[in-house]
Structure formats: structure tokens, C-alpha cells
Design a protein around this motif. Structure first.
Motif, PDB file in Angstrom:
ATOM      1  N   VAL A  11       0.836  -1.201   0.000  1.00  0.00           N
ATOM      2  CA  VAL A  11       0.000   0.000   0.000  1.00  0.00           C
ATOM      3  C   VAL A  11       0.868   1.247   0.000  1.00  0.00           C
ATOM      4  O   VAL A  11       0.554   2.251  -0.652  1.00  0.00           O
ATOM      5  CB  VAL A  11      -0.959   0.000   1.220  1.00  0.00           C
ATOM      6  N   GLY A  12       1.997   1.193   0.722  1.00  0.00           N
ATOM      7  CA  GLY A  12       2.909   2.335   0.754  1.00  0.00           C
ATOM      8  C   GLY A  12       3.515   2.634  -0.607  1.00  0.00           C
ATOM      9  O   GLY A  12       3.620   3.791  -1.015  1.00  0.00           O
ATOM     10  N   ILE A  13       3.910   1.563  -1.329  1.00  0.00           N
ATOM     11  CA  ILE A  13       4.447   1.754  -2.679  1.00  0.00           C
ATOM     12  C   ILE A  13       3.371   2.327  -3.593  1.00  0.00           C
ATOM     13  O   ILE A  13       3.617   3.256  -4.377  1.00  0.00           O
ATOM     14  CB  ILE A  13       4.985   0.417  -3.230  1.00  0.00           C
ATOM     15  N   ALA A  14       2.159   1.761  -3.483  1.00  0.00           N
ATOM     16  CA  ALA A  14       1.043   2.292  -4.279  1.00  0.00           C
ATOM     17  C   ALA A  14       0.781   3.746  -3.918  1.00  0.00           C
ATOM     18  O   ALA A  14       0.469   4.575  -4.787  1.00  0.00           O
ATOM     19  CB  ALA A  14      -0.211   1.454  -4.041  1.00  0.00           C
ATOM     20  N   GLY A  15       0.933   4.086  -2.637  1.00  0.00           N
ATOM     21  CA  GLY A  15       0.731   5.465  -2.190  1.00  0.00           C
ATOM     22  C   GLY A  15       1.715   6.423  -2.827  1.00  0.00           C
ATOM     23  O   GLY A  15       1.349   7.548  -3.196  1.00  0.00           O
ATOM     24  N   ASN A  16       2.962   5.992  -2.980  1.00  0.00           N
ATOM     25  CA  ASN A  16       3.952   6.849  -3.635  1.00  0.00           C
ATOM     26  C   ASN A  16       3.613   7.070  -5.103  1.00  0.00           C
ATOM     27  O   ASN A  16       3.763   8.172  -5.622  1.00  0.00           O
ATOM     28  CB  ASN A  16       5.350   6.231  -3.511  1.00  0.00           C
ATOM     29  N   VAL A  17       3.147   6.015  -5.767  1.00  0.00           N
ATOM     30  CA  VAL A  17       2.757   6.143  -7.172  1.00  0.00           C
ATOM     31  C   VAL A  17       1.560   7.092  -7.301  1.00  0.00           C
ATOM     32  O   VAL A  17       1.532   7.967  -8.173  1.00  0.00           O
ATOM     33  CB  VAL A  17       2.413   4.760  -7.767  1.00  0.00           C
ATOM     34  N   ILE A  18       0.591   6.932  -6.396  1.00  0.00           N
ATOM     35  CA  ILE A  18      -0.596   7.794  -6.431  1.00  0.00           C
ATOM     36  C   ILE A  18      -0.222   9.232  -6.095  1.00  0.00           C
ATOM     37  O   ILE A  18      -0.760  10.180  -6.676  1.00  0.00           O
ATOM     38  CB  ILE A  18      -1.675   7.262  -5.463  1.00  0.00           C
ATOM     39  N   SER A  19       0.723   9.411  -5.163  1.00  0.00           N
ATOM     40  CA  SER A  19       1.181  10.766  -4.833  1.00  0.00           C
ATOM     41  C   SER A  19       1.802  11.437  -6.052  1.00  0.00           C
ATOM     42  O   SER A  19       1.587  12.633  -6.301  1.00  0.00           O
ATOM     43  CB  SER A  19       2.200  10.720  -3.692  1.00  0.00           C
ATOM     44  N   LEU A  20       2.569  10.667  -6.825  1.00  0.00           N
ATOM     45  CA  LEU A  20       3.141  11.206  -8.063  1.00  0.00           C
ATOM     46  C   LEU A  20       2.026  11.600  -9.028  1.00  0.00           C
ATOM     47  O   LEU A  20       2.087  12.657  -9.669  1.00  0.00           O
ATOM     48  CB  LEU A  20       4.068  10.180  -8.714  1.00  0.00           C
ATOM     49  N   GLY A  21       0.993  10.747  -9.093  1.00  0.00           N
ATOM     50  CA  GLY A  21      -0.167  11.081  -9.925  1.00  0.00           C
ATOM     51  C   GLY A  21      -0.858  12.349  -9.455  1.00  0.00           C
ATOM     52  O   GLY A  21      -1.329  13.157 -10.268  1.00  0.00           O
ATOM     53  N   LEU A  22      -0.917  12.532  -8.128  1.00  0.00           N
ATOM     54  CA  LEU A  22      -1.515  13.745  -7.569  1.00  0.00           C
ATOM     55  C   LEU A  22      -0.718  14.975  -7.975  1.00  0.00           C
ATOM     56  O   LEU A  22      -1.292  16.006  -8.357  1.00  0.00           O
ATOM     57  CB  LEU A  22      -1.569  13.639  -6.043  1.00  0.00           C
ATOM     58  N   PHE A  23       0.604  14.877  -7.925  1.00  0.00           N
ATOM     59  CA  PHE A  23       1.451  16.014  -8.317  1.00  0.00           C
ATOM     60  C   PHE A  23       1.295  16.341  -9.806  1.00  0.00           C
ATOM     61  O   PHE A  23       1.366  17.503 -10.204  1.00  0.00           O
ATOM     62  CB  PHE A  23       2.915  15.722  -8.004  1.00  0.00           C
ATOM     63  N   LEU A  24       1.093  15.313 -10.617  1.00  0.00           N
ATOM     64  CA  LEU A  24       1.005  15.516 -12.067  1.00  0.00           C
ATOM     65  C   LEU A  24      -0.411  15.839 -12.544  1.00  0.00           C
ATOM     66  O   LEU A  24      -0.594  16.270 -13.684  1.00  0.00           O
ATOM     67  CB  LEU A  24       1.503  14.258 -12.806  1.00  0.00           C
ATOM     68  N   SER A  25      -1.410  15.652 -11.677  1.00  0.00           N
ATOM     69  CA  SER A  25      -2.803  15.827 -12.105  1.00  0.00           C
ATOM     70  C   SER A  25      -3.141  17.245 -12.577  1.00  0.00           C
ATOM     71  O   SER A  25      -4.002  17.405 -13.444  1.00  0.00           O
ATOM     72  CB  SER A  25      -3.763  15.407 -10.978  1.00  0.00           C
ATOM     73  N   PRO A  26      -2.486  18.316 -12.062  1.00  0.00           N
ATOM     74  CA  PRO A  26      -2.806  19.651 -12.593  1.00  0.00           C
ATOM     75  C   PRO A  26      -2.167  19.952 -13.947  1.00  0.00           C
ATOM     76  O   PRO A  26      -2.326  21.059 -14.472  1.00  0.00           O
ATOM     77  CB  PRO A  26      -2.238  20.614 -11.517  1.00  0.00           C
ATOM     78  N   LEU A  27      -1.429  18.983 -14.514  1.00  0.00           N
ATOM     79  CA  LEU A  27      -0.718  19.249 -15.770  1.00  0.00           C
ATOM     80  C   LEU A  27      -1.632  19.769 -16.881  1.00  0.00           C
ATOM     81  O   LEU A  27      -1.264  20.725 -17.580  1.00  0.00           O
ATOM     82  CB  LEU A  27       0.011  17.979 -16.220  1.00  0.00           C
ATOM     83  N   PRO A  28      -2.844  19.187 -17.079  1.00  0.00           N
ATOM     84  CA  PRO A  28      -3.734  19.734 -18.121  1.00  0.00           C
ATOM     85  C   PRO A  28      -4.084  21.209 -17.895  1.00  0.00           C
ATOM     86  O   PRO A  28      -4.259  21.961 -18.860  1.00  0.00           O
ATOM     87  CB  PRO A  28      -4.976  18.845 -18.020  1.00  0.00           C
ATOM     88  N   ILE A  29      -4.180  21.614 -16.634  1.00  0.00           N
ATOM     89  CA  ILE A  29      -4.474  23.018 -16.324  1.00  0.00           C
ATOM     90  C   ILE A  29      -3.370  23.917 -16.862  1.00  0.00           C
ATOM     91  O   ILE A  29      -3.630  24.935 -17.516  1.00  0.00           O
ATOM     92  CB  ILE A  29      -4.607  23.228 -14.800  1.00  0.00           C
ATOM     93  N   PHE A  30      -2.117  23.517 -16.620  1.00  0.00           N
ATOM     94  CA  PHE A  30      -1.011  24.381 -17.010  1.00  0.00           C
ATOM     95  C   PHE A  30      -0.709  24.289 -18.500  1.00  0.00           C
ATOM     96  O   PHE A  30      -0.140  25.227 -19.072  1.00  0.00           O
ATOM     97  CB  PHE A  30       0.204  24.072 -16.139  1.00  0.00           C
ATOM     98  N   ILE A  31      -1.093  23.195 -19.129  1.00  0.00           N
ATOM     99  CA  ILE A  31      -1.031  23.147 -20.596  1.00  0.00           C
ATOM    100  C   ILE A  31      -2.032  24.145 -21.175  1.00  0.00           C
ATOM    101  O   ILE A  31      -1.731  24.877 -22.125  1.00  0.00           O
ATOM    102  CB  ILE A  31      -1.315  21.719 -21.101  1.00  0.00           C
ATOM    103  N   ARG A  32      -3.219  24.204 -20.560  1.00  0.00           N
ATOM    104  CA  ARG A  32      -4.236  25.176 -20.984  1.00  0.00           C
ATOM    105  C   ARG A  32      -3.745  26.606 -20.752  1.00  0.00           C
ATOM    106  O   ARG A  32      -3.898  27.480 -21.613  1.00  0.00           O
ATOM    107  CB  ARG A  32      -5.530  24.918 -20.211  1.00  0.00           C
TER     108      ARG A  32
END
Length: 274
Positions: A11-32
Motif C-alpha cells: 500500500v505504501g508503494i502504491a501510495g507513492n505512485v498515487i502521490s506522483l499522480g496527484l502532483f502531475l494531475s494539474p498538468l492539463p491546467i497548465f497546458i491550458r
């Protein structure tokens, strides 16, 4: 039978992957923002709050503060870099009060983390003390990071539109909060260590901030459900207005030239006399 520790590690490893996804999730906003060369009505507060949260966790994960915290150090170092890029782009494409606000928040984050680092290195000389102080700050500012979208949620309710509260960010926040809450609860033993140690000192036991984050992300998803149709309608109306405006311009460009002005009566008389 799979032990709780193995499940917790997974779960901890999955949490790190999801945290990375959280950091990258605003990317479409900044592309816009990059394409439109404008920050529009997007707020810088969530990104400044996430930046501060990541920087504090980096301090917490330093060997001189909390040894053997490689995972927390690496994922939050990546998060710090990503959030710095977001804030820098916001500064570049904003203007006036928005740019001043973003700059003040960025400088405030930097100065605060620098003060924390100097204080814990000069005033506290054991890992336990340093971990306790920085851990408390991390929990507090982690909660603030999750509370940061409140201003956006207020705007959503007022405008009945979720255009400026991206679904990707809400979904990523939900899974991040869910994963780390589960990670904390798998080995939450109040009888072995004190409650404060479990909840505050060790980042892996941070039930409070992540459960709050889970609650707020659920609220955001509910708002997406409620205002999905009205948002689509408002976006369609904006597009229609833009198309109508463009049509007017095109028609004006292709319209025939105006008729010549009428000849004055005295000019006609002179012509007839000739």
C-alpha cells in the motif's frame, strides 16, 4: 497467509505512485494556461500550499532529521520540483494582483522552510526532537494543503460551474487520501506507542491529515456530480458567444462597401447648366 506488514508495504508503494499522480494531475491546467497565455480564474493557492507541504516533508525526510526515510524524501523532492514548475508558470502568465499574490506566497514558502530548517538544526540536537517538531508542522500544513481548494469550492457553488476545479485533481486527491489513510490504519497500535507518536512523529501514521483530505476530495467529487450539467451548459454558451462574435467579424469584413455619398443639390444644378 500474507502478513499485515507486506500489505502495508504494498500500500505504501502504491501510495507513492498515487502521490506522483496527484502532483502531475494539474498538468492539463497548465497546458491550458500555456496555450492561452493566461491563468484565467485559476487560483495559485492549492499549488503554493502543496509546494510548502512537499518542502516540509523533504526536511522531515532528511537523514539529519528523520533517518531511513528514503521514500518520503524522494517522492516529496519530486513533488517540490513539480510544484515549483507550476508556480513559476503561474507567475509567468499572470499579471497584476494575481502575480503579486503568487510571488508573495512563493517567497513566504521559501522563507518559512528556511527558518524551520535553521531552528531545528540549531536548537534541537536529537533525531526524536527534530522529528517531533517537523512532524507536527508537516501534519498541520498537510491539512492546510487539503483545505486550500476551499476557495475554489466556494467559487464552484457561487458560479455553479466546476470548470476551474479539475476533475483529475479531485480524483487524484481522493485516491491519495484513501491510500495513505489505509496505510496508516493497517498498523495503528495505540497500545505500543503513544497517540502523539503514532499520529504526528511518523509520517506513515498521519491518519488525521489524510482522512481530512479524503473527506474534502469526496466533497469535490460530489460538487462535480452536482454541477456537471450546468458546467457543460456554461462552456457551450461561452463557445457559442465566441462563434457569434467571430461570425460578426467575418461578415463585416466581407460586406460590400458603403454606397457613395449623395451629390449635393447645387452640384447637380451646376452640372445641368453646363
Amino acid at each position: 497467509m500474507v502478513s499485515a506488514e507486506v500489505i502495508r508495504t504494498a500500500v505504501g508503494i502504491a501510495g507513492n505512485v498515487i502521490s506522483l499522480g496527484l502532483f502531475l494531475s494539474p498538468l492539463p491546467i497548465f497546458i491550458r494556461i500555456w496555450k492561452k497565455k493566461s491563468v484565467e480564474e485559476f487560483s495559485v493557492i492549492p499549488y503554493a500550499a502543496t509546494l510548502l507541504n512537499c518542502m516540509l516533508w523533504v526536511v522531515f525526510g532528511l537523514p539529519i532529521v528523520h533517518p531511513n526515510s528514503t521514500l518520503v524524501l524522494t517522492i516529496n523532492s519530486v513533488g517540490t520540483f513539480i510544484e515549483l514548475c507550476y508556480v513559476a508558470l503561474y507567475l509567468f502568465f499572470s499579471s497584476g494582483e494575481k502575480r503579486v499574490k503568487a510571488l508573495l506566497l512563493l517567497l513566504g514558502d521559501m522563507v518559512f522552510v528556511a527558518i524551520v530548517l535553521v531552528v531545528i538544526l540549531t536548537c534541537f540536537h536529537t533525531h526524536d526532537r527534530r522529528s517531533l517538531i517537523v512532524g507536527i508542522l508537516c501534519v498541520i500544513f498537510c491539512i492546510m494543503m487539503y483545505l486550500a481548494p476551499l476557495s475554489v469550492m466556494k467559487m464552484v457553488i457561487q458560479t455553479k460551474s466546476v470548470e476551474y476545479m479539475p476533475l483529475s485533481l479531485s480524483v487524484a486527491s481522493f485516491f491519495n487520501g484513501l491510500c495513505w489513510t489505509a496505510y496508516a490504519l493497517i498498523r495503528f497500535d495505540i497500545y505500543i506507542t503513544t497517540f502523539i507518536t503514532n499520529v504526528i512523529i511518523n509520517y506513515e501514521y498521519s491518519v488525521i491529515p489524510n482522512s481530512i483530505g479524503l473527506l474534502f476530495s469526496i466533497t469535490q467529487l460530489v460538487l462535480h456530480t452536482i454541477y456537471y450539467k450546468s458546467t457543460k451548459r456554461q462552456i457551450a454558451e461561452k463557445k457559442m458567444k465566441g462563434e457569434v462574435g467571430l461570425t460578426d467579424v467575418v461578415v463585416s469584413d466581407n460586406a460590400p462597401p458603403p454606397p457613395p455619398p449623395p451629390v449635393a443639390s447645387h452640384e447637380v444644378a451646376v452640372t445641368n447648366s453646363e
